[in-house]
Design a protein around this motif. Structure first.
Motif, PDB file in Angstrom:
ATOM      1  N   HIS A  45      43.718 -35.430  84.797  1.00  0.00           N
ATOM      2  CA  HIS A  45      44.021 -36.402  85.854  1.00  0.00           C
ATOM      3  C   HIS A  45      44.846 -35.823  86.992  1.00  0.00           C
ATOM      4  CE1 HIS A  45      42.230 -39.157  83.109  1.00  0.00           C
ATOM      5  NE2 HIS A  45      43.131 -38.872  82.178  1.00  0.00           N
ATOM      6  N   THR A  46      44.933 -34.512  87.047  1.00  0.00           N
ATOM      7  CA  THR A  46      45.694 -33.894  88.137  1.00  0.00           C
ATOM      8  C   THR A  46      44.751 -33.027  88.966  1.00  0.00           C
ATOM      9  OG1 THR A  46      47.498 -33.733  86.583  1.00  0.00           O
ATOM     10  CG2 THR A  46      47.744 -32.514  88.648  1.00  0.00           C
ATOM     11  N   VAL A  47      44.922 -33.071  90.262  1.00  0.00           N
ATOM     12  CA  VAL A  47      44.178 -32.151  91.127  1.00  0.00           C
ATOM     13  C   VAL A  47      45.009 -30.871  91.263  1.00  0.00           C
ATOM     14  CG1 VAL A  47      43.211 -31.800  93.419  1.00  0.00           C
ATOM     15  CG2 VAL A  47      43.144 -34.080  92.401  1.00  0.00           C
ATOM     16  N   VAL A  89      40.283 -29.863  88.774  1.00  0.00           N
ATOM     17  CA  VAL A  89      41.085 -30.943  88.188  1.00  0.00           C
ATOM     18  C   VAL A  89      41.352 -30.639  86.714  1.00  0.00           C
ATOM     19  CG1 VAL A  89      40.219 -32.681  89.795  1.00  0.00           C
ATOM     20  CG2 VAL A  89      39.035 -32.334  87.631  1.00  0.00           C
ATOM     21  N   GLY A 101      32.313 -37.469  92.515  1.00  0.00           N
ATOM     22  CA  GLY A 101      32.277 -37.376  91.055  1.00  0.00           C
ATOM     23  C   GLY A 101      32.426 -35.969  90.542  1.00  0.00           C
ATOM     24  N   PRO A 102      32.231 -35.808  89.246  1.00  0.00           N
ATOM     25  CA  PRO A 102      32.417 -34.496  88.635  1.00  0.00           C
ATOM     26  C   PRO A 102      31.186 -33.613  88.808  1.00  0.00           C
ATOM     27  CG  PRO A 102      31.869 -36.104  86.957  1.00  0.00           C
ATOM     28  CD  PRO A 102      31.892 -36.846  88.259  1.00  0.00           C
ATOM     29  N   ASN A 132      35.687 -31.475  90.443  1.00  0.00           N
ATOM     30  CA  ASN A 132      35.271 -32.736  91.068  1.00  0.00           C
ATOM     31  C   ASN A 132      34.913 -32.452  92.520  1.00  0.00           C
ATOM     32  OD1 ASN A 132      35.725 -34.363  88.875  1.00  0.00           O
ATOM     33  ND2 ASN A 132      37.331 -35.614  89.840  1.00  0.00           N
ATOM     34  N   GLU A 178      37.431 -29.882  94.207  1.00  0.00           N
ATOM     35  CA  GLU A 178      38.736 -29.893  93.536  1.00  0.00           C
ATOM     36  C   GLU A 178      38.636 -29.274  92.148  1.00  0.00           C
ATOM     37  OE1 GLU A 178      40.259 -34.186  95.349  1.00  0.00           O
ATOM     38  OE2 GLU A 178      39.238 -34.092  93.418  1.00  0.00           O
TER      39      GLU A 178
END
Ligand SMILES: *[C@@H]1O[C@H](CO)[C@@H](O)[C@H](O)[C@H]1NC(C)=O
Ligand SMILES: *[C@@H]1O[C@H](CO)[C@@H](O)[C@H](O)[C@H]1NC(C)=O
Ligand SMILES: *[C@@H]1O[C@H](CO)[C@@H](O)[C@H](O)[C@H]1NC(C)=O
Ligand SMILES: *[C@@H]1O[C@H](CO)[C@@H](O)[C@H](O)[C@H]1NC(C)=O
Ligand SMILES: *[C@@H]1O[C@H](CO)[C@@H](O)[C@H](O)[C@H]1NC(C)=O
Ligand SMILES: *[C@@H]1O[C@H](CO)[C@@H](O)[C@H](O)[C@H]1NC(C)=O
Length: 934
Positions: free
Chosen positions: A325-327, A322, A279-280, A265, A320
């Motif tokens: 749902h975790t960075v 990811v 965004g991704p 992301n 990031e």
């Protein structure tokens, strides 16, 4: 913190932030011991450091930069040293554990818990070793790390021996200075000596080092990252379509285990926090410890421009990794949107129709605009990188910007600069032409050498690519010129075997090392080059160099020009006509104060033995310049060659200026220094005016980078700024002639013709007036205005125009007592510009001229904070405000000419250890001092 191995959070390390618990043990600090192989030296060591620095701190040797210590203590560079850590605390027993070294210089065997981990051989590589099994079975919880170094000159001599070397290279050839064989080793090449550098060959862990422990899947440690910003469809080395959207390619290099669901992301915000992208990334792939993806920017970001041509708009990007749902990690990168291309395309018919000579382009384009590159060449600011700071770069870059420079060439070898240097350049708008560390030699193409180089270069290309100040990757310093010189020395042709090894590394390997990583940056294999003959991105050999395959009447090249015979120094027909001037220069002496900081009083004279030994201009007898593998350069007579370098400076000063004959030895030395600095400044100014005028001539010259900006030590060199930061007259001289709009005379002593041109590197046209008035040395107007000029002038974007001309043979007053003062005053793009120059047809060494130079009775009076009023009774030349020791900074103007009257000059303080007392100790002098015996 003495005696402690610090356990830092990764936030403090300014590396990636992670929500997982991982353990980073910082190995920097002084919890180390330094021992020599004989075992008779054992002292506290540190990381990052070098053996010279630690031995100096421990009182074993003196200041390496003082006196003759560079030679006296050269045993340090040729000894084998071992750095051993104190027992390392804070380690956990079982997790995946890595040793991470950001830089080891150069040859070392690494032991951890008494077990050999690896042998390393490249100063410029990041080294990472998985030591998990060794730690798990280590009998102590507090193991020791040690690095046993072999001295680089010893290793170079070994590799240089074709009977034993695994990177033998019969076709390799080098310009050697002090220790032979530098082309076989990946170490800063000036560490073995250069014509401006001592030869310390330092040993040490010169960059930070860590132990990284990653307990579980998803614990990630970032080792490098890369962001490439380009216009959709852009190809390296070709001007892109400026209407295309921006594409951002991004990737992260890591150690640790990435979950299979991991993806990328990103957010990009301007410096007020307004989002440009959130965004991704798309097309995300993971391989070999790197995760990569890309995004396309929908909006229109503000562009980044170099200084003088617009704002330096920057964006904060957060990249990031990811997973569900975790960075996992978050990497901050500050980026800018700009395209920069080194355009070497053939001259188009449309360009020819504008009067540009056929051949090829050789210039930079920023965001689609041709830019005139004004600047200089930068060398390492100190022989020992661990003590170089961000503040040193801030000062050096401030000095370049204050000198009206917009580009620095970061000379090949040298070392790759730290990120903070590029961060500063991004903020200041200074373009950094960046080189790989190869110079004046051919280098091996044996597989182990190439693999080593590829890992090195790939790391730095990735590390630095996101900086908008990064202007170019250039493979080497002068190697194409070097090959040509070898060809001439051999009577015509360069041996094909040499061309083959050159192309093997610089066209086959290094071009791809850049192009495979980046689409935004151009690559050229050599700083001095006639450019490419063909460029085809889909061909097996995408770039074919032109070398000497030139059509008469066509212009292709950049130029690299030195002439140490000062007699024709101001004969414009001796200067090279090219598209871009990448190097030119001449030596001068640094100030008395700079020498006095490192030499005893007894050595403070022009040709003292210490100063002589610091003149490295002629390290190698020209007839034996090329040492071949296995045969070091022959023994040399140091003194003869040093005298030759000193002699050039003296002769130049005596050819063009009054001879110095002062009775007081200190005053005499100071006057001699002043004279060498005047000649140096005048020679560079003449060439810069010539290259800048070339922007409006068929050669369409679009760059002038003089040799060189800074000094690595106190010595007679080409620098404009001395070790310690004092400006030579040259830096004031180039500051003046690098102003956006200049007026300058171009004199042909053969015919007596003088042309006066106005040159502008602005991107908007300027209009105004140009004038010239004649004066005698007393400062009185001559000729009742009959020989004066006052004319309108207009100059287009990045162009030059002739404003008037005359012939000195038509002047009726005596030329031995005549100086013309030239002025231009124009406006354009909402701003006003003025510039002043001067012209005299007779050399200042002419006895009749000298007899006409009066004592200007010049005075200097402090007037308010850091301001001075200079007053002269007559015309005064090269008015020089001299600083006492203890303060560095720069005057608003210095080394200037002035008519009778007053001039206010201000001073910008960079550092002051005198508590302001310096202001009362500033002195002023002028050319007249050279004619006076006291
Ligand atoms: C390393 O070896 C030395 C002797 O060779 C020994 O004294 C020392 O205890 C060993 N250290 C470790 C951690 O094994
Ligand atoms: C330094 O190490 C090299 C290679 O390990 C060795 O050949 C050389 O003799 C050593 N020199 C000294 C002075 O210890
Ligand atoms: C941009 O990044 C810098 C450095 O990380 C930070 O200090 C600054 O606050 C950031 N600005 C914005 C607007 O995010
Ligand atoms: C990654 O970006 C997507 C799209 O903006 C968002 O839905 C998702 O929550 C992000 N992931 C994390 C871990 O922040
Ligand atoms: C990963 O590394 C291996 C071994 O070095 C190499 O063969 C392979 O091509 C690499 N894969 C990628 C995608 O770069
Ligand atoms: C010289 O350049 C021309 C094109 O300008 C090219 O056709 C020719 O092949 C080149 N010759 C060599 C020897 O590379």
């Amino acid at each position: 913190m003495p005696g402690l191995l610090l356990k830092l959070t990764h936030a403090a390390l300014q590396l990636a932030a992670s929500v997982h618990s991982k353990n980073i043990i910082d190995l920097t600090g002084d919890a180390w011991t330094l021992t020599n192989q004989q075992g008779n030296v054992s002292i506290p060591g540190s990381v990052p450091s070098y053996s010279q620095l630690d031995l100096f701190a421990a009182g074993v040797i003196g200041d390496p930069l003082a006196g003759d210590n560079d030679v006296f203590d050269n045993w340090v560079g040729t000894s084998n040293w071992t750095y051993t850590s104190h027992p390392i605390t804070g380690l956990e027993k079982n997790p995946s554990t890595y040793l991470v070294f950001e830089g080891i210089d150069t040859f070392a065997t690494i032991l951890f818990c008494n077990t050999t981990i690896a042998t390393v051989n490249n100063q410029f590589r990041q080294w990472i070793f998985d030591v998990t099994p060794i730690l798990t079975s280590c009998p102590t919880p507090h193991p020791v790390l040690s690095l046993a170094f072999t001295a680089a000159p010893i290793e170079a001599a070994y590799l240089n021996n074709p009977n034993v070397s695994d990177i033998s290279c019969p076709a390799c050839i080098e310009a050697a200075y002090y220790y032979p064989g530098r082309e076989f080793i990946r170490k800063q090449q000036s560490d073995f000596g250069w014509d401006w550098s001592p030869a310390f060959a330092p040993t040490g862990i010169w960059q930070p080092a860590y132990i990284v422990q990653l307990p579980s899947v998803g614990d990630i440690h970032v080792t490098n990252s890369m962001v490439d910003i380009y216009r959709q469809g852009q190809l390296n080395n070709l001007p892109p379509d400026q209407t295309q959207p921006w594409v951002v390619n991004a990737s992260i290099d890591y150690i640790g285990n990435l979950p299979s669901s991991a993806t990328l992301n990103a957010t990009i915000v301007d410096l007020f926090g307004n989002p440009l992208f959130t965004g991704p990334l798309v097309g995300v792939t993971t391989a070999n410890g790197t995760i990569t993806g890309s995004l396309t920017v929908k909006g229109a970001p503000k562009l980044w421009w170099p200084v003088g041509h617009g704002a330096q708009t920057l964006y904060n990007m957060t990249l990031e990794i990811v997973s569900s749902h975790t960075v996992l990690v978050s990497v901050p990168k500050r980026v800018g949107f700009r395209t920069i291309v080194l355009n070497q395309n053939p001259i188009s018919p449309a360009q020819e129709a504008l009067g540009i000579a056929p051949g090829a382009n050789w210039h930079f384009e920023i965001n689609g605009n041709e830019i005139f590159a004004k600047g200089s060449n930068m060398v390492p600011p100190d022989p020992f990188w661990p003590r170089v700071t961000r503040a040193d770069f801030q000062t050096l870059f401030d000095t370049a910007i204050a000198g009206n420079q917009n580009m620095l060439r970061i000379w090949a070898s040298g070392a790759y600069l730290p990120d903070y240097a590029y961060d500063l350049a991004d903020e200041m708008g200074l373009l950094l032409w960046t080189e790989m560390q190869f110079t004046d030699a051919t280098y091996p193409t044996a597989a182990p050498f190439v693999e080593n180089v590829l890992a090195e270069v790939t790391h730095h290309v990735r590390r630095l690519n996101h900086h908008p100040s990064l202007a170019l990757w250039c493979g080497s310093n002068e190697i194409e010129l070097f090959l040509e010189e070898i060809g001439s020395a051999l009577g015509g042709t360069t041996p094909p075997a040499l061309v083959e090894v050159y192309e093997g590394l610089f066209l086959d390997v290094l071009l791809h090392a850049v192009w495979d990583q980046s689409r935004s940056i151009s690559y050229t294999p050599s700083s001095s080059t006639n450019g490419w003959l063909s460029l085809d991105h889909s061909a097996a050999v995408p770039m074919v160099e032109r070398y000497e395959n030139a059509t008469s009447g066509s212009i292709y090249s950049d130029t690299d020009y030195y002439n140490y015979d000062a007699a024709p120094a101001f004969n414009l027909s001796t200067y090279p006509v090219g598209r871009f001037s990448v190097e030119f220069g001449f030596q001068s002496q640094p100030s008395y104060e700079t020498y006095a900081a490192v030499l005893p009083v007894s050595e403070l004279s022009f040709n003292s033995s210490s100063i002589l030994a610091r003149n490295h201009h002629y390290p190698i007898n020209a007839s034996t310049i090329f040492s071949t593998p296995g045969s070091p350069p022959p023994a040399q007579n140091r003194t003869d060659r040093s005298l030759q370098g000193m002699g050039e400076m003296s002769l130049a000063a005596e050819t063009w200026l009054p001879s110095v004959t002062k009775t007081d030895p200190t005053a005499n030395f100071k006057a001699q220094i002043y004279a060498t600095q005047i000649f140096q400044s005048e020679f560079y100014r003449s060439q810069i005016a010539f290259y800048r005028r070339g922007s409006g001539l068929p050669q369409r010259t679009l760059g002038s980078l003089y040799w060189m900006l800074n000094d690595i030590w106190a010595a007679p060199t080409w620098a404009s700024v001395e070790k310690g930061g004092r400006w030579k007259m040259l830096h004031y001289g180039t500051k003046d002639i690098y102003q956006p709009v200049i007026i300058a005379p171009y004199y042909d002593a053969g015919t007596g013709d003088v042309q006066v041109w106005v040159t502008s590197d602005l991107w908007s046209a300027v209009n105004g007036t140009a004038e010239m008035r004649w004066y005698n040395w007393d400062g009185e107007a001559l000729g009742n205005g009959t020989a004066d000029f006052h004319v309108p002038v207009s100059v287009g974007k990045v162009n030059s125009t002739k404003v008037f001309d005359f012939n000195i043979n038509n002047i009726t007053f005596p030329l031995t007592n005549a100086v013309a003062i030239l002025n231009v005053s124009v406006s354009g793009g909402g701003k006003a510009y003025t510039h002043t120059h001067r012209f005299h047809s007779q050399s200042l060494a002419t006895p009749e001229v000298i007899s006409n130079i009066p004592n200007p009775n010049i005075t200097i009076t402090p007037s308010g904070t850091n301001k001075f009023v200079v007053e002269s009774k007559t015309l005064a030349a090269f008015v020089w405000l001299d600083l006492p020791a203890g303060v560095t900074g720069y005057f608003s103007d210095n080394g200037f000419w002035m008519l009778p009257g007053k001039k206010t000059v201000s001073f910008t303080v960079q550092s002051d250890t005198t508590a302001g007392k310096w202001a009362k100790a500033v002195t002023v002098d002028s050319l007249w001092t050279l004619t006076s015996s006291n």
